[in-house]
Design a protein around this motif. Structure first.
Motif, PDB file in Angstrom:
ATOM      1  N   GLN A   1      35.015  31.799  35.508  1.00  0.00           N
ATOM      2  CA  GLN A   1      35.136  32.757  36.297  1.00  0.00           C
ATOM      3  C   GLN A   1      36.083  33.177  36.084  1.00  0.00           C
ATOM      4  O   GLN A   1      37.029  33.207  35.186  1.00  0.00           O
TER       5      GLN A   1
ATOM      6  N   ALA B   1      38.469  35.086  37.892  1.00  0.00           N
ATOM      7  CA  ALA B   1      39.418  34.529  38.432  1.00  0.00           C
ATOM      8  C   ALA B   1      40.528  33.118  38.264  1.00  0.00           C
ATOM      9  O   ALA B   1      41.412  32.527  38.057  1.00  0.00           O
TER      10      ALA B   1
ATOM     11  N   ASP C   1      42.764  42.110  42.866  1.00  0.00           N
ATOM     12  CA  ASP C   1      41.824  41.615  41.910  1.00  0.00           C
ATOM     13  C   ASP C   1      41.616  40.393  40.710  1.00  0.00           C
ATOM     14  O   ASP C   1      42.918  39.792  41.213  1.00  0.00           O
ATOM     15  N   ASP C   2      40.814  39.650  40.733  1.00  0.00           N
ATOM     16  CA  ASP C   2      40.550  38.489  39.839  1.00  0.00           C
ATOM     17  C   ASP C   2      41.805  38.015  38.853  1.00  0.00           C
ATOM     18  O   ASP C   2      42.073  36.874  39.168  1.00  0.00           O
TER      19      ASP C   2
END
Length: 382
Positions: free
Chosen positions: A231, A233, A333-334
């Motif tokens: 992902q 993040a 944000d990620d």
């Protein structure tokens, strides 16, 4: 902080749990279908039995989790999910009781104020319960719930000096969720004379649970190669991993790092940090960033804040909640969330391993690894 009665903090935590359960349960059970499917297969459904992992490598839970999940299958699907969520929520409260009693027993002889200890469990529990409901109700991850519950029982047995139960409970944790491997250094916190007995119990119960699958269906090894997307993040992005899926070294590195950090913690006389460090290794090197991962981190901070430290305010439990969960609800944000996750791992790991900790216990001989030679006799405070 006002004086808290002997049971008042448990009543407050139970009410807090019921509130979160009522809010989350109508939209919960995101991953329960994995457990329901595994529960059907392990009891002999088509393509199941000993072939479960060979035919369904996506089922990454341990056999004990599927055996327990299968107990809810006779009920209609919705009813079974509700009952499982209720049971898992209750185990969160049991964990808080076990941690409090483990801390009380471990700190006998230090002049610990048990009123302050109850206050500490209450304040930490207010942060722990929302994340416990996340894993138990919103996602329905029985495997994580059982792994953390059995690990807490192992900590309780460890503080009582019971080597066989410590090894047995850690084995059951590993039989519920393979990521519990990182918690095995708790065995080293026992006196040296008990190591062999604890390791034999642990190894025997792990073999009983897992070997039938790998001997009876050799293709079960395919489950160890199952990958998921990395992902945006994930802290792996900040560590330079650009691959779209789990790198081949990812899972072994998680286990190796967790074991190494846990062994270092025990060697430095800080065994209450083992669970936190094992959970840190997982979130630092895991491709995904599911919020239920935070429950294992908060169990680790809960153990550290109540057993490893003497402060009234359980700072690390709340720091973990605010750093790992609250940002998910914001507009960050990620990459920023990934940096926060990695920052928490680095800072908390350095803190628990290297910040000086004063041991105020009197008259208790310590082994080379920082564990007392035996439990103090006498009943544990309630």
């Amino acid at each position: 902080m006002p004086v808290i009665g002997q049971r008042t903090h448990l009543v407050l935590l139970a009410a807090w749990t019921l509130l979160w359960f009522a809010v989350v349960e109508p939209h919960g059970g995101f991953s329960w279908h994995y457990l329901r499917t595994g529960g059907e297969l392990i009891y002999g459904g088509a393509g199941g039995g000993l072939n479960l992992y060979a035919h369904h490598p996506e089922l990454q839970m341990g056999p004990v989790s599927f055996l327990v999940a299968g107990l809810f299958n006779p009920f209609p699907e919705g009813t079974g999910q509700f009952l499982a969520a209720a049971l898992m929520s209750l185990l969160g409260l049991v964990i808080l009781v076990l941690v409090g009693r483990s801390a009380a027993w471990h700190l006998l002889g230090t002049g610990t104020n048990h009123q302050r200890l109850r206050q500490r469990v209450l304040v930490a529990g207010l942060a722990f319960i929302p994340m416990w409901i996340e894993v138990a109700v919103r996602f329905g991850h029985l495997d994580d719930v059982l792994a953390l519950f059995f690990t807490t029982l192992a900590v309780r047995a460890l503080t009582r000096g019971n080597a066989a139960l410590t090894g047995a409970f850690l084995a059951l944790a590993l039989d519920s969720k393979p990521t519990a491997l990182a918690f095995l250094p708790l065995l080293l916190a026992l006196p040296r004379r008990d190591w062999l007995r604890a390791f034999l119990w642990c190894a025997a119960l792990v073999a009983v649970a897992w070997l039938p699958f790998f001997v009876g269906a050799p293709h079960s090894y395919a489950a160890a190669q199952f990958t998921i997307p990395v992902q945006p993040a994930s802290p792996l992005r900040w560590l330079g991993v650009g691959a779209p899926d789990t790198p081949p070294w990812g899972r072994p590195a998680q286990a190796a790092l967790g074991l190494a950090l846990g062994c270092l913690a025990v060697a430095r006389g800080r065994w209450p940090a083992v669970v936190l460090l094992g959970a840190n290794a997982r979130i630092a090197l895991d491709p995904s960033v599911y919020t239920y991962y935070t429950a294992s981190v908060l169990l680790g901070t809960l153990l550290w804040d109540t057993i490893g430290q003497r402060r009234l305010i359980p700072w690390w439990t709340w720091i973990g909640l605010l750093t790992l969960y609250v940002p998910v609800l914001t507009t960050l944000d990620d990459p920023a969330r990934g940096l926060l996750r990695l920052g928490f791992v680095v800072v908390s790991t350095v803190y628990v391993l290297f910040r000086p900790v004063r041991d105020r216990r009197r008259g208790r001989r310590r082994s080379a690894l920082g564990q007392e030679s035996g439990p103090v006799p006498g009943p544990p405070p309630t």
